[in-house]
Scaffold this motif. Structure first.
Motif, PDB file in Angstrom:
ATOM      1  N   ARG A 257       0.805  -0.997  -0.070  1.00  0.00           N
ATOM      2  CA  ARG A 257      -0.103  -0.107   0.009  1.00  0.00           C
ATOM      3  C   ARG A 257       1.092   1.421  -0.016  1.00  0.00           C
ATOM      4  N   PHE A 258       0.445   2.202  -0.490  1.00  0.00           N
ATOM      5  CA  PHE A 258       1.099   3.680  -0.229  1.00  0.00           C
ATOM      6  C   PHE A 258      -0.067   4.671  -0.400  1.00  0.00           C
ATOM      7  N   HIS A 259       0.569   5.799  -0.212  1.00  0.00           N
ATOM      8  CA  HIS A 259      -0.418   7.142   0.024  1.00  0.00           C
ATOM      9  C   HIS A 259      -0.140   8.227  -1.340  1.00  0.00           C
ATOM     10  N   MET A 260      -0.995   8.859  -1.717  1.00  0.00           N
ATOM     11  CA  MET A 260      -0.669   9.932  -2.561  1.00  0.00           C
ATOM     12  C   MET A 260      -1.793  11.036  -2.594  1.00  0.00           C
ATOM     13  N   GLU A 261      -1.483  12.186  -2.946  1.00  0.00           N
ATOM     14  CA  GLU A 261      -2.583  13.154  -3.051  1.00  0.00           C
ATOM     15  C   GLU A 261      -2.792  13.547  -4.298  1.00  0.00           C
ATOM     16  N   ILE A 262      -4.006  13.397  -4.878  1.00  0.00           N
ATOM     17  CA  ILE A 262      -4.687  13.737  -6.135  1.00  0.00           C
ATOM     18  C   ILE A 262      -5.673  14.699  -6.113  1.00  0.00           C
ATOM     19  N   LYS A 263      -5.178  15.885  -6.698  1.00  0.00           N
ATOM     20  CA  LYS A 263      -6.457  16.935  -7.028  1.00  0.00           C
ATOM     21  C   LYS A 263      -7.092  17.412  -5.582  1.00  0.00           C
ATOM     22  N   GLY A 264      -6.171  17.535  -4.462  1.00  0.00           N
ATOM     23  CA  GLY A 264      -6.685  17.733  -3.087  1.00  0.00           C
ATOM     24  C   GLY A 264      -7.450  16.658  -2.416  1.00  0.00           C
ATOM     25  N   HIS A 265      -7.296  15.372  -3.093  1.00  0.00           N
ATOM     26  CA  HIS A 265      -7.728  14.129  -2.369  1.00  0.00           C
ATOM     27  C   HIS A 265      -6.707  13.321  -1.965  1.00  0.00           C
ATOM     28  N   LYS A 266      -6.705  12.948  -0.612  1.00  0.00           N
ATOM     29  CA  LYS A 266      -5.430  12.349   0.030  1.00  0.00           C
ATOM     30  C   LYS A 266      -6.176  10.644  -0.082  1.00  0.00           C
ATOM     31  N   ILE A 267      -5.438   9.875  -1.073  1.00  0.00           N
ATOM     32  CA  ILE A 267      -5.683   8.858  -1.458  1.00  0.00           C
ATOM     33  C   ILE A 267      -4.835   7.615  -0.780  1.00  0.00           C
ATOM     34  N   ASP A 268      -5.527   6.598  -0.255  1.00  0.00           N
ATOM     35  CA  ASP A 268      -4.805   5.614   0.345  1.00  0.00           C
ATOM     36  C   ASP A 268      -4.922   4.379  -0.850  1.00  0.00           C
ATOM     37  N   VAL A 283      -3.917  -4.899  -9.398  1.00  0.00           N
ATOM     38  CA  VAL A 283      -5.280  -4.412  -8.976  1.00  0.00           C
ATOM     39  C   VAL A 283      -4.938  -3.107  -7.795  1.00  0.00           C
ATOM     40  N   MET A 284      -5.353  -2.068  -7.803  1.00  0.00           N
ATOM     41  CA  MET A 284      -5.359  -0.859  -6.816  1.00  0.00           C
ATOM     42  C   MET A 284      -6.721  -0.415  -6.411  1.00  0.00           C
ATOM     43  N   ARG A 285      -7.067  -0.869  -4.811  1.00  0.00           N
ATOM     44  CA  ARG A 285      -8.255  -0.096  -4.371  1.00  0.00           C
ATOM     45  C   ARG A 285      -7.973   1.202  -3.889  1.00  0.00           C
ATOM     46  N   LEU A 286      -8.566   2.399  -4.321  1.00  0.00           N
ATOM     47  CA  LEU A 286      -8.656   3.760  -3.864  1.00  0.00           C
ATOM     48  C   LEU A 286      -9.570   3.999  -2.803  1.00  0.00           C
ATOM     49  N   LEU A 287      -8.827   4.366  -1.642  1.00  0.00           N
ATOM     50  CA  LEU A 287      -9.685   4.811  -0.538  1.00  0.00           C
ATOM     51  C   LEU A 287      -9.455   6.384  -0.364  1.00  0.00           C
ATOM     52  N   ASP A 288     -10.446   7.129  -0.393  1.00  0.00           N
ATOM     53  CA  ASP A 288     -10.177   8.684  -0.328  1.00  0.00           C
ATOM     54  C   ASP A 288     -10.424   8.814   1.071  1.00  0.00           C
ATOM     55  N   GLN A 289      -9.390   9.120   1.885  1.00  0.00           N
ATOM     56  CA  GLN A 289      -9.312   9.580   3.292  1.00  0.00           C
ATOM     57  C   GLN A 289      -9.764  10.809   3.300  1.00  0.00           C
ATOM     58  N   SER A 290      -9.744  11.711   2.257  1.00  0.00           N
ATOM     59  CA  SER A 290     -10.343  13.170   2.582  1.00  0.00           C
ATOM     60  C   SER A 290     -11.860  13.052   2.667  1.00  0.00           C
ATOM     61  N   ALA A 291     -12.183  12.354   2.157  1.00  0.00           N
ATOM     62  CA  ALA A 291     -13.783  12.342   1.879  1.00  0.00           C
ATOM     63  C   ALA A 291     -14.562  12.105   3.161  1.00  0.00           C
ATOM     64  N   GLY A 292     -13.700  11.561   4.178  1.00  0.00           N
ATOM     65  CA  GLY A 292     -14.335  11.120   5.646  1.00  0.00           C
ATOM     66  C   GLY A 292     -15.378   9.960   5.393  1.00  0.00           C
ATOM     67  N   LEU A 293     -15.572   9.671   6.744  1.00  0.00           N
ATOM     68  CA  LEU A 293     -16.378   8.230   6.845  1.00  0.00           C
ATOM     69  C   LEU A 293     -17.857   8.537   6.736  1.00  0.00           C
ATOM     70  N   LEU A 294     -18.698   7.655   6.134  1.00  0.00           N
ATOM     71  CA  LEU A 294     -20.062   7.668   6.075  1.00  0.00           C
ATOM     72  C   LEU A 294     -20.494   7.512   7.749  1.00  0.00           C
ATOM     73  N   THR A 295     -21.594   8.176   8.069  1.00  0.00           N
ATOM     74  CA  THR A 295     -22.341   7.931   9.237  1.00  0.00           C
ATOM     75  C   THR A 295     -23.342   6.848   9.047  1.00  0.00           C
ATOM     76  N   LEU A 296     -23.755   6.163  10.109  1.00  0.00           N
ATOM     77  CA  LEU A 296     -25.102   5.545   9.585  1.00  0.00           C
ATOM     78  C   LEU A 296     -26.142   6.010   8.846  1.00  0.00           C
ATOM     79  N   ASN A 297     -26.281   7.258   9.145  1.00  0.00           N
ATOM     80  CA  ASN A 297     -27.496   8.140   8.351  1.00  0.00           C
ATOM     81  C   ASN A 297     -27.230   8.158   6.924  1.00  0.00           C
ATOM     82  N   GLU A 298     -25.963   8.063   6.608  1.00  0.00           N
ATOM     83  CA  GLU A 298     -25.334   8.444   5.216  1.00  0.00           C
ATOM     84  C   GLU A 298     -25.430   7.165   4.674  1.00  0.00           C
TER      85      GLU A 298
END
Length: 586
Positions: A257-268, A283-298
């Motif tokens: 795994r590695f981290h990078m920043e793309i267009k203001g998005h912190k991607i894991d 195969v690379m799974r992209l996890l947008d850390q800057s988007a924040g976690l979804l709450t149960l309501n979301e």
């Protein structure tokens, strides 16, 4: 033809009584301080809305006002104006009519921008239209794909390979020259395109004659092929270096795994390599850390189900399972639960493989099988760390299941996932894995099964009448009355990239174990358990939940059919005969 105002904008707005003299004076003072245009200043001061201003300008300039969110715009037409200039002048080519083109602008009074665009698009003439800036910015992100840029850089990389007959390993591995290498530029474009298109995964697959770069968007793979197949080794080499993998090992799979920043998005980025016939697949799974976690309501869970889930997660002990296939959003739901439980008076420990999102105050353990740090070993230690809540990434074996169940019986609330098709099968799977029936009956409290279905794109959604064949199928799989249902389908637009879908929504079923189910589980009788589950008044099968979204126009028959036919279509009919048959099959 360049439209031109006969009077100054502020005077015109006052004359038409859209704003007052006082508002104009205030805006002019603010404009001198900020340097912004008057129209934008008036909008920021809430003197007028953007739509009101643009409708007024369109009327004064005698030009059309467009809603481009609903238009299907050809990429070839869009690319007549390069992206850099389009963003600079806030303009988009939306139609090519031969001798002239239609250009949508958010500021049709900007004559200098129009002059520059006219030069860029010569010899074609311009016809100007008005569009909101928000729609324009969304269109830039959706329409200016990096496919052409990727192909161009790939061609350049192949030329370098042909000239040198081999890649310069030193230049690729030299950290000081990363930004200068063509390989890095190509990967940058690939990642930017993926983030722009909201892709969850990137697949790089070398074939015999082409290199395939595929993106998973809203659960569906979209393919881009490159003829430069021999550049694949350079891409894989650079990615291995970024993930800290062994660049000399090509015969065995590797994970990193590695981290990078793309267009203001912190991607894991979670990366997996696998040797295939023509090289190595990545195969690379992209996890947008800057988007924040979804709450149960979301998560999209209906309010009634949310209330039932919240009732259970407030319990001091017991087990909650979330089940579904890979990519169905199980981890997102668990993180949503944890975010509600994460308070200063609770000790929470998670055991994950891998840790997807880092949560404050929560002790997260990354499983490492190479050194024996597996789920069961970590879970034993976890129980000695005085936790209130434990999350186990996945129930993979008998030992992990039994430790988790015993933990739930000894004063801990345990959350975990299971790869099964539905809630009823999940409870029975624990028995199949070797867990004692009395342990399951005593510890298991609630099971959430879920799927993700694609949403109909709101911009291009249209109502339609289903065919008699589709209606007959719906009546055969459900007792619901569809005569008043509003069926919708996306016709395809720039917002959804022509697919008719944008985004996904969760489909859920919740199984709360009652006395009848607990007794059937304690005696180890799967048929009685399944029968009791189907008879429970609070249990609504996944298929029925998906059909409710269909009736509301949220999704389509095609998406619902995937849920119903995905190995559990036996859930829809609730007759005793079908229930008995389903239990027997299990």
């Amino acid at each position: 033809m360049k439209p031109k105002l006969k009077m100054r904008l502020g005077d015109l707005l006052v004359q038409e009584q859209i704003i007052t003299e006082e508002q104009l004076t205030q805006a002019l003072v603010e404009q001198r301080n900020s340097g912004k245009k008057l129209g934008r200043t008036l909008i920021d001061l809430a003197c007028i809305t953007e739509e009101q201003l643009l409708h007024f300008l369109a009327q004064q300039l005698n030009i059309p006002f467009l809603d481009i969110s609903r238009r299907a715009i050809s990429p070839e037409v869009v690319n007549l104006l390069p992206e850099v200039q389009a963003r600079r002048y806030r303009a988009l080519v939306v139609e090519d009519l031969g001798d002239y083109v239609v250009v949508a602008m958010s500021d049709p009074a900007d004559l200098q921008a129009m002059d520059n665009i006219e030069v860029l698009l010569a010899p074609k003439n311009l016809t100007i239209a008005v569009v909101t800036e928000r729609q324009l910015l969304d269109a830039f992100d959706n329409l200016y794909r990096r496919t052409g840029e990727i192909a161009q850089i790939a061609g350049k990389l192949e030329e370098e390979y042909a000239a040198d007959d081999q890649f310069d390993l030193a230049s690729i591995t030299d950290a000081d020259s990363d930004n200068e290498t063509t390989v890095v530029k190509l990967l940058q474009s690939i990642f930017e395109d993926a983030v722009q298109m909201r892709a969850s995964d990137i697949h790089i697959e070398p074939g015999e004659k082409v290199l395939r770069i595929r993106q998973r968007i809203d659960g569906q793979l979209q393919e881009n092929t490159l003829q430069e197949v021999n550049i694949a080794s350079a891409l894989v080499l650079r990615l291995k270096l970024m993930a800290g993998l062994d660049i000399s090992e090509k015969r065995l799979p590797q994970d990193g795994r590695f981290h990078m920043e793309i267009k203001g998005h912190k991607i894991d980025v979670r990366m997996s390599t696998m040797p295939i016939y023509h090289g190595e697949s990545v195969v690379m799974r992209l996890l947008d850390q800057s988007a924040g976690l979804l709450t149960l309501n979301e998560t999209g869970m209906p309010a009634a189900m949310l209330n039932r889930v919240r009732k259970h997660i407030k319990r001091p002990h017991g087990m909650l399972l979330v089940t579904g296939p890979t990519g169905s959003g199980k981890t997102t739901t668990l993180y949503g639960v944890l975010s509600e439980l994460n308070t200063a008076d609770r000790k929470i420990i998670t055991v994950e493989d891998p840790v997807e999102y880092q949560l404050p105050r929560i002790n997260q353990v990354q499983v490492n099988h190479k050194i024996g740090l597996d789920f069961s070993n970590v879970l034993r230690t976890t129980l000695r760390q005085d936790p209130d809540i434990i999350m186990v990434g996945e129930m993979r074996d008998q030992e992990t299941v039994e430790i988790g169940l015993r933990g739930a019986l000894t004063g801990h609330f345990v959350l975990s996932t299971l790869h099964t098709n539905d809630a009823i099968t999940s409870a029975l799977r624990l028995l199949d894995m070797g867990a004692a029936s009395y342990l399951v009956a005593s510890a298991l409290r609630v099971i959430i099964a879920q799927r993700l279905v694609r949403r109909v794109c709101k911009n291009c959604a249209q109502s339609y009448d289903v065919t008699p064949q589709d209606m007959a199928w719906l009546n055969s799989v459900s007792k619901k009355d569809f005569s008043q249902a509003v069926f919708k389908i996306g016709t395809g637009c720039q917002s959804c990239n022509g697919s008719g879908y944008r985004g996904r929504v969760g489909v859920f079923e919740i199984l709360e174990l009652d006395e009848a189910m607990i007794e059937a589980m304690r005696t180890g009788n799967p048929q009685d358990f399944a029968s009791a589950a189907y008879k429970s008044p609070s249990f609504t099968p996944l298929a029925e939940s998906a059909l409710e979204y269909l009736a509301q126009g949220v999704t389509t028959i095609e998406e619902v059919a995937k849920v119903i036919e995905d190995g559990f279509d036996n859930q829809v009919p609730l007759s005793a005969e079908m229930t008995q048959s389903a239990a027997t099959e299990r």
